[in-house]
Design a protein around this motif. Sequence first.
Motif, PDB file in Angstrom:
ATOM      1  N   ARG A  44      39.726  14.665  -2.296  1.00  0.00           N
ATOM      2  CA  ARG A  44      40.328  14.447  -1.131  1.00  0.00           C
ATOM      3  C   ARG A  44      40.714  15.873  -0.259  1.00  0.00           C
ATOM      4  NH1 ARG A  44      44.970  10.327  -1.997  1.00  0.00           N
ATOM      5  NH2 ARG A  44      44.559  11.225  -3.831  1.00  0.00           N
ATOM      6  N   LEU A  45      40.325  16.922  -1.292  1.00  0.00           N
ATOM      7  CA  LEU A  45      41.142  18.410  -0.544  1.00  0.00           C
ATOM      8  C   LEU A  45      39.842  19.184  -0.374  1.00  0.00           C
ATOM      9  CD1 LEU A  45      43.847  19.265  -3.056  1.00  0.00           C
ATOM     10  CD2 LEU A  45      44.058  18.203  -1.104  1.00  0.00           C
ATOM     11  N   THR A  46      38.369  18.825   0.054  1.00  0.00           N
ATOM     12  CA  THR A  46      37.467  19.314   0.698  1.00  0.00           C
ATOM     13  C   THR A  46      37.982  20.061   1.799  1.00  0.00           C
ATOM     14  OG1 THR A  46      36.205  17.472  -0.265  1.00  0.00           O
ATOM     15  CG2 THR A  46      35.170  18.947   1.556  1.00  0.00           C
ATOM     16  N   PRO A  47      38.283  19.336   2.734  1.00  0.00           N
ATOM     17  CA  PRO A  47      38.941  20.798   4.214  1.00  0.00           C
ATOM     18  C   PRO A  47      39.605  21.779   3.727  1.00  0.00           C
ATOM     19  CG  PRO A  47      39.085  18.354   4.901  1.00  0.00           C
ATOM     20  CD  PRO A  47      39.113  18.698   3.079  1.00  0.00           C
ATOM     21  N   VAL A  48      40.646  21.564   2.179  1.00  0.00           N
ATOM     22  CA  VAL A  48      41.221  22.806   1.628  1.00  0.00           C
ATOM     23  C   VAL A  48      40.322  23.769   1.917  1.00  0.00           C
ATOM     24  CG1 VAL A  48      43.338  23.477   0.691  1.00  0.00           C
ATOM     25  CG2 VAL A  48      43.238  21.636   2.036  1.00  0.00           C
ATOM     26  N   ALA A  49      39.430  22.992   0.372  1.00  0.00           N
ATOM     27  CA  ALA A  49      38.097  23.916   0.048  1.00  0.00           C
ATOM     28  C   ALA A  49      37.806  25.272   0.874  1.00  0.00           C
ATOM     29  CB  ALA A  49      37.092  23.133  -1.153  1.00  0.00           C
ATOM     30  N   TYR A  50      37.286  24.554   2.120  1.00  0.00           N
ATOM     31  CA  TYR A  50      36.712  25.189   2.760  1.00  0.00           C
ATOM     32  C   TYR A  50      37.504  26.074   3.367  1.00  0.00           C
ATOM     33  CZ  TYR A  50      32.218  22.386   3.137  1.00  0.00           C
ATOM     34  OH  TYR A  50      30.952  21.687   3.062  1.00  0.00           O
ATOM     35  N   LEU A  51      38.819  25.527   3.730  1.00  0.00           N
ATOM     36  CA  LEU A  51      39.480  26.804   4.337  1.00  0.00           C
ATOM     37  C   LEU A  51      39.568  27.965   3.326  1.00  0.00           C
ATOM     38  CD1 LEU A  51      42.029  24.525   5.401  1.00  0.00           C
ATOM     39  CD2 LEU A  51      41.337  25.844   7.335  1.00  0.00           C
ATOM     40  N   LEU A  52      39.999  27.695   2.012  1.00  0.00           N
ATOM     41  CA  LEU A  52      39.585  28.951   1.005  1.00  0.00           C
ATOM     42  C   LEU A  52      38.157  29.397   1.579  1.00  0.00           C
ATOM     43  CD1 LEU A  52      41.867  27.285  -1.828  1.00  0.00           C
ATOM     44  CD2 LEU A  52      42.626  28.875  -0.119  1.00  0.00           C
ATOM     45  N   ALA A  53      37.429  28.821   1.573  1.00  0.00           N
ATOM     46  CA  ALA A  53      36.230  29.516   0.908  1.00  0.00           C
ATOM     47  C   ALA A  53      36.237  30.394   2.725  1.00  0.00           C
ATOM     48  CB  ALA A  53      35.193  28.254   1.097  1.00  0.00           C
ATOM     49  N   ALA A  54      36.661  29.591   3.595  1.00  0.00           N
ATOM     50  CA  ALA A  54      36.639  30.855   5.294  1.00  0.00           C
ATOM     51  C   ALA A  54      36.710  31.565   4.482  1.00  0.00           C
ATOM     52  CB  ALA A  54      36.581  29.949   6.276  1.00  0.00           C
ATOM     53  N   LEU A  55      38.156  32.004   4.533  1.00  0.00           N
ATOM     54  CA  LEU A  55      39.295  32.796   4.003  1.00  0.00           C
ATOM     55  C   LEU A  55      38.452  33.977   3.298  1.00  0.00           C
ATOM     56  CD1 LEU A  55      41.707  34.892   4.788  1.00  0.00           C
ATOM     57  CD2 LEU A  55      42.725  33.356   2.442  1.00  0.00           C
TER      58      LEU A  55
END
Length: 429
Positions: free
Chosen positions: A46-57
Motif C-alpha cells: 500500500r505504500l507503493t505511491p510513497v516508494a515512487y515519491l522517494l524514487a522520484a526525489l
Amino acid sequence: MTQAGKNELRLDRSVGLWPLVFYGSGTILGAGIFVVVGEVLAEAGRLTPVAYLLAALVAMTSALSFAEMGARIPTAGGPIDYLQRGFDKRWLGSAAGWVLMTANTVSAATIVTGFVAYFGSFAEIPGWLVTLSIVVVLGGVAIAGMKESAWLMTATTLVGIAALLAVLWALRDALVAGPYEVLAGLGMGAGTDVAAAGQNSDASASLWGSANLLFAGAFLAVYSFIGFGDMAQTAEEVRDVKRTLPLAMMISFGIVFVFYLLIATALVGSGQLTVIAEAPAPLVKAVELYGWPGMPIAIASLFVIINGALAQIVAASRLLLDIARDGRGAPGLFARINDVTDTPIPATTMITVVVLALALLVPLKSLAAMTSFAILTVFLGVNLSLIRLKRHSQPEDVPDIPFFVPVLGAILCGVTLLGQLAKLTVWGG
C-alpha cells in the motif's frame, strides 16, 4: 575531414526538442510503469505511491545534474566524459562508461522480458520466439538511424500515453480510494507485502521491517526513472543541444512522474494488490478486475515497452561507440559509423546480441535490481563531478543548477546504495 574520419567520429544532428521529449518519455515509461510496477507493488504494498515519491526525489536531483552536465559536455559518451572532466581521471570515465553500458544493456533485456509477458497475456506464442523476434526488430530500427528511432518513439509514446489515460479512467474509483489506503499504511507505520496486500496489516509489524519493504520498493522504483540518463547519450545527435537537451529532460521527467504517481495510487486503491502484483501484465489485470477489456491496454502497452527497449539499445550502442572511439578497452571496430545510416552498426549489433542473451536467460526482478544498482553508482559519480566543475567555473550558455542540487543528489544516491547493501547483508535480500 576525410570520409574515413566521418565514419569513425561523427554522428548526425537531426533531432529537435519534441522528438527528444517523446524519445525520453517513451523510454522512461517503457522501463517503468508497464514493466516493473508489479515488482514495486510486491515490495511496498500500500505504500507503493510513497516508494515512487522517494524514487522520484532521488532521480530528480540527478536528472537536474544530468541536465547541466549534458549542456556543459554534449557528447555521446555522457557520464564517461562527465566523470573524466570532473575528476581529471581517465580511469573514472572509463569505469563509468563500462558500468553504464552494462546497465543500459541489462535494462534493455529487462524491458524485453516485460514485453514478452504482456504479449503472452493475449497470444500463445513461445516466449523465446517473441524475444528473438522483438530484439532483432529493435536492433534493426536502431541501426536505421537516430531520427527514425525518435520519430517511431514519438508515435508509439502517444499510443502508450493514451493507454495510461484509459487505465486511469477505468480505475477512477480506485484512484479516489488510493490516498486513503496510503494514509492507512503510513498510519500503521507499515507497508504490506504481497501476502498481506489488500488486507489489514498486523499492527505489531516492526518499524524496521516496514522500512525494509518501503525501501526495497523505492529501490526498484528508481529503475522506473532512469530513462532520462539515456537521453544524455543522444547529445551528438540533437540540434541546439545546450538548450534542447536540458529542457527535454525536464519535460520528460515531469510527464512520467505524474503518470507514475497516479497509476500507483489507483492500483493501491483497487484493494487487489496481490492479484495485480503477481500478474505478468499488471495494468492489463487491473482494468480486467474492474470489468474493462484488457486486450486494448495490452496491445497499446506493447508500443511503449518497445520504446524503452529501443532507447536502451541506442544508449548502450552510443556508449560502446564512445568507449571504442576513445580507446577505453573496446575494439576499434565498434567506433565505426556507417556513412549511409549515420549509426554505429558494429556497436549496435553487439549490444543487440547481448540483450538477446540476457532476455532469454535472466529473470525480470534480478535484471531490474542489477540495473538500479549500476545506474545509481553512475548517478553518484555524475553528481560529484558537477560539484567539482561548479566549484571551478559556471559557463553562461548552460543551465545553472543550484549548487545544493548535486550535493543532495550525491547524498541521496549514496544513502540509497548503502541502504540496498544493508538490506542484502543484514536482511538477506
